[in-house]
Design a protein around this motif. Structure first.
Motif, PDB file in Angstrom:
ATOM      1  N   ALA A  18      44.823  73.770  36.919  1.00 20.00           N
ATOM      2  CA  ALA A  18      43.770  74.306  36.038  1.00 20.00           C
ATOM      3  C   ALA A  18      44.341  74.647  34.666  1.00 20.00           C
ATOM      4  CB  ALA A  18      43.126  75.537  36.676  1.00 20.00           C
ATOM      5  N   GLN A  19      45.505  75.301  34.663  1.00 17.63           N
ATOM      6  CA  GLN A  19      46.153  75.668  33.403  1.00 17.63           C
ATOM      7  C   GLN A  19      46.603  74.426  32.647  1.00 17.63           C
ATOM      8  OE1 GLN A  19      46.412  79.103  32.885  1.00 17.63           O
ATOM      9  NE2 GLN A  19      46.968  78.715  30.770  1.00 17.63           N
ATOM     10  N   ARG A  20      47.110  73.445  33.374  1.00 17.19           N
ATOM     11  CA  ARG A  20      47.599  72.237  32.720  1.00 17.19           C
ATOM     12  C   ARG A  20      46.462  71.408  32.132  1.00 17.19           C
ATOM     13  NH1 ARG A  20      52.482  70.333  36.870  1.00 17.19           N
ATOM     14  NH2 ARG A  20      53.655  72.292  36.668  1.00 17.19           N
ATOM     15  N   LEU A  21      45.339  71.381  32.802  1.00 18.60           N
ATOM     16  CA  LEU A  21      44.174  70.672  32.247  1.00 18.60           C
ATOM     17  C   LEU A  21      43.769  71.284  30.901  1.00 18.60           C
ATOM     18  CD1 LEU A  21      41.980  70.087  35.431  1.00 18.60           C
ATOM     19  CD2 LEU A  21      43.033  68.319  34.014  1.00 18.60           C
ATOM     20  N   ILE A  22      43.807  72.593  30.834  1.00 17.79           N
ATOM     21  CA  ILE A  22      43.482  73.274  29.576  1.00 17.79           C
ATOM     22  C   ILE A  22      44.504  72.914  28.501  1.00 17.79           C
ATOM     23  CG2 ILE A  22      43.352  75.535  28.456  1.00 17.79           C
ATOM     24  CD1 ILE A  22      42.169  76.628  31.068  1.00 17.79           C
ATOM     25  N   TYR A  23      45.784  72.932  28.860  1.00 17.86           N
ATOM     26  CA  TYR A  23      46.841  72.581  27.911  1.00 17.86           C
ATOM     27  C   TYR A  23      46.683  71.136  27.435  1.00 17.86           C
ATOM     28  CZ  TYR A  23      49.778  76.765  28.253  1.00 17.86           C
ATOM     29  OH  TYR A  23      50.269  78.040  28.156  1.00 17.86           O
ATOM     30  N   TRP A  24      46.383  70.226  28.358  1.00 19.48           N
ATOM     31  CA  TRP A  24      46.228  68.813  27.985  1.00 19.48           C
ATOM     32  C   TRP A  24      45.061  68.627  27.012  1.00 19.48           C
ATOM     33  CZ3 TRP A  24      46.539  66.893  33.760  1.00 19.48           C
ATOM     34  CH2 TRP A  24      47.862  67.032  34.203  1.00 19.48           C
ATOM     35  N   ASN A  25      43.965  69.316  27.266  1.00 14.49           N
ATOM     36  CA  ASN A  25      42.811  69.215  26.372  1.00 14.49           C
ATOM     37  C   ASN A  25      43.126  69.783  24.988  1.00 14.49           C
ATOM     38  OD1 ASN A  25      39.932  68.371  27.613  1.00 14.49           O
ATOM     39  ND2 ASN A  25      41.203  69.212  29.238  1.00 14.49           N
ATOM     40  N   VAL A  26      43.810  70.919  24.964  1.00 14.72           N
ATOM     41  CA  VAL A  26      44.173  71.523  23.681  1.00 14.72           C
ATOM     42  C   VAL A  26      45.148  70.618  22.925  1.00 14.72           C
ATOM     43  CG1 VAL A  26      45.375  73.451  22.587  1.00 14.72           C
ATOM     44  CG2 VAL A  26      43.754  73.891  24.443  1.00 14.72           C
ATOM     45  N   ALA A  27      46.125  70.066  23.651  1.00 12.68           N
ATOM     46  CA  ALA A  27      47.113  69.185  23.018  1.00 12.68           C
ATOM     47  C   ALA A  27      46.439  67.955  22.414  1.00 12.68           C
ATOM     48  CB  ALA A  27      48.170  68.760  24.034  1.00 12.68           C
ATOM     49  N   CYS A  28      45.502  67.363  23.138  1.00 14.22           N
ATOM     50  CA  CYS A  28      44.779  66.186  22.630  1.00 14.22           C
ATOM     51  C   CYS A  28      43.964  66.541  21.396  1.00 14.22           C
ATOM     52  CB  CYS A  28      43.870  65.609  23.721  1.00 14.22           C
ATOM     53  SG  CYS A  28      44.761  64.799  25.060  1.00 14.22           S
ATOM     54  N   PHE A  29      43.354  67.712  21.407  1.00 14.83           N
ATOM     55  CA  PHE A  29      42.553  68.150  20.256  1.00 14.83           C
ATOM     56  C   PHE A  29      43.436  68.344  19.031  1.00 14.83           C
ATOM     57  CE2 PHE A  29      40.706  71.586  17.685  1.00 14.83           C
ATOM     58  CZ  PHE A  29      39.476  71.028  17.387  1.00 14.83           C
ATOM     59  N   VAL A  30      44.583  68.997  19.222  1.00 20.41           N
ATOM     60  CA  VAL A  30      45.511  69.242  18.116  1.00 20.41           C
ATOM     61  C   VAL A  30      46.040  67.919  17.568  1.00 20.41           C
ATOM     62  CG1 VAL A  30      47.741  70.228  17.490  1.00 20.41           C
ATOM     63  CG2 VAL A  30      46.157  71.538  18.913  1.00 20.41           C
ATOM     64  N   VAL A  31      46.426  67.018  18.456  1.00 16.68           N
ATOM     65  CA  VAL A  31      46.949  65.716  18.035  1.00 16.68           C
ATOM     66  C   VAL A  31      45.918  64.944  17.223  1.00 16.68           C
ATOM     67  CG1 VAL A  31      47.613  63.417  18.877  1.00 16.68           C
ATOM     68  CG2 VAL A  31      48.649  65.459  19.867  1.00 16.68           C
ATOM     69  N   SER A  32      44.667  64.951  17.682  1.00 17.84           N
ATOM     70  CA  SER A  32      43.621  64.214  16.969  1.00 17.84           C
ATOM     71  C   SER A  32      43.400  64.759  15.559  1.00 17.84           C
ATOM     72  CB  SER A  32      42.305  64.257  17.760  1.00 17.84           C
ATOM     73  OG  SER A  32      41.794  65.573  17.826  1.00 17.84           O
ATOM     74  N   TYR A  33      43.464  66.091  15.417  1.00 16.12           N
ATOM     75  CA  TYR A  33      43.241  66.676  14.104  1.00 16.12           C
ATOM     76  C   TYR A  33      44.458  66.538  13.192  1.00 16.12           C
ATOM     77  CZ  TYR A  33      38.528  68.414  14.134  1.00 16.12           C
ATOM     78  OH  TYR A  33      37.157  68.482  14.092  1.00 16.12           O
ATOM     79  N   VAL A  34      45.645  66.542  13.777  1.00 14.98           N
ATOM     80  CA  VAL A  34      46.842  66.313  12.973  1.00 14.98           C
ATOM     81  C   VAL A  34      46.828  64.886  12.423  1.00 14.98           C
ATOM     82  CG1 VAL A  34      49.350  66.031  13.077  1.00 14.98           C
ATOM     83  CG2 VAL A  34      48.275  68.042  14.097  1.00 14.98           C
ATOM     84  N   ILE A  35      46.505  63.929  13.279  1.00 14.26           N
ATOM     85  CA  ILE A  35      46.444  62.525  12.840  1.00 14.26           C
ATOM     86  C   ILE A  35      45.348  62.340  11.797  1.00 14.26           C
ATOM     87  CG2 ILE A  35      45.916  60.160  13.582  1.00 14.26           C
ATOM     88  CD1 ILE A  35      47.266  60.787  16.218  1.00 14.26           C
TER      89      ILE A  35
END
Length: 291
Positions: A18-35
């Motif tokens: 559950a915690q990792r799913l949240i981290y993965w979603n946050v990481a993908c969001f951050v990566v998309s906005y950085v790019i």
């Protein structure tokens, strides 16, 4: 700063799926906005989200087949991801009350796949071309799956008090999906309802002895074993001709007898005069012999 990073690492490592799913979603969001920010900075007008979002045009799956699953980890804006992760955390904790981590991961991924295919098929039949992103469909599957298994479970809500889980689920489906399905986010609502349906079927099959999450677990285990076998094989090749040197059994026995004899003498001394009467060397020898 380092302590914060260490805390995040600990939460990720020990927090479960559950915690990792949240981290993965946050990481993908951050990566998309950085790019996105970097592309804007160098004046390149490319929308990165189009490469990870799921298009209702089946032809697009030919050049970005990964989108059938990546869409469930990326979000369009900060409010979108914030609201989804709140519900994801809430639903996951309830789900894990009855089921295990592997089943949660399996349900998330399989419901995302199923909802994605339903979205593509429905929009294709309606001749509508539109993309979707977001974890909502998979989250809805988790919520409905838990509700299907334990509809009368009491949930305490802030400012409201105790309510039945099925009340929350029905309210969510009616207010946020059924009543708004003809709105601007029709594709998202269709995916949500598909996720809810999959969550219901998932639990019904599980109760009857069919665990669909094993599909995901078996695939993951296959690749884990594949890489572990290749590492093991390469190690064996390096040491293939290695021969363990022959050891002399007589010398081992003699050493053991001498050691045991000295230990016995020390133990006799302890029984006569106590442990405190031992010398420093005798204490160290007894400690090493006991290992």
């Amino acid at each position: 700063m380092s302590s914060i990073i260490d805390d995040l690492k600990s939460h990720y490592k020990f927090g479960g799926i559950a915690q990792r799913l949240i981290y993965w979603n946050v990481a993908c969001f951050v990566v998309s906005y950085v790019i996105f920010g970097l592309l804007r900075l160098i004046d390149i007008n490319i929308d990165f989200i189009q490469y990870v979002s799921l298009s209702s045009n089946p032809v697009d799956l030919l050049w970005k087949p990964w989108s059938i699953i990546t869409y469930a980890f990326f979000h369009s804006d900060i409010f979108h991801i914030f609201s989804n992760l709140i519900v994801l955390n809430f639903s996951s904790q309830l789900f894990l009350t009855f089921f295990n981590q592997k089943q949660l991961l399996g349900l998330y991924l399989l419901s995302a796949l199923f909802s994605g295919f339903v979205f593509v098929l429905s929009f294709y039949l309606m001749h509508i071309v539109s993309p979707i992103v977001g974890a909502s469909a998979a989250i809805m599957a988790i919520l409905v799956a838990t509700t299907t298994y334990s509809p009368l479970m009491n949930v305490r809500l802030l400012l409201i008090g105790n309510v039945k889980l099925w009340h929350i689920t029905i309210f969510t489906i009616i207010i946020f999906d059924l009543l708004q399905i003809r709105g601007g986010n029709m594709g998202g609502h269709i995916a949500h309802l598909a996720g809810a349906f999959f969550g219901f079927i998932f639990i019904k099959l599980l109760v009857n002895g069919t665990d669909l999450s094993k599909i995901v677990s078996n695939i993951i285990n296959f690749f884990v074993n594949l890489f572990s076998k290749s590492s093991s094989t390469s190690f064996k090749k390096v040491h293939k001709n290695y021969k363990k040197p022959t050891q002399k059994p007589v010398s081992k026995i003699v050493t053991k007898d001498k050691t045991q004899q000295q230990v016995d003498e020390i133990l006799d001394k302890i029984s006569r005069s106590g442990y405190d009467c031992l010398t420093k060397e005798e204490k160290e020898f007894l400690f090493k012999a006991g290992k």
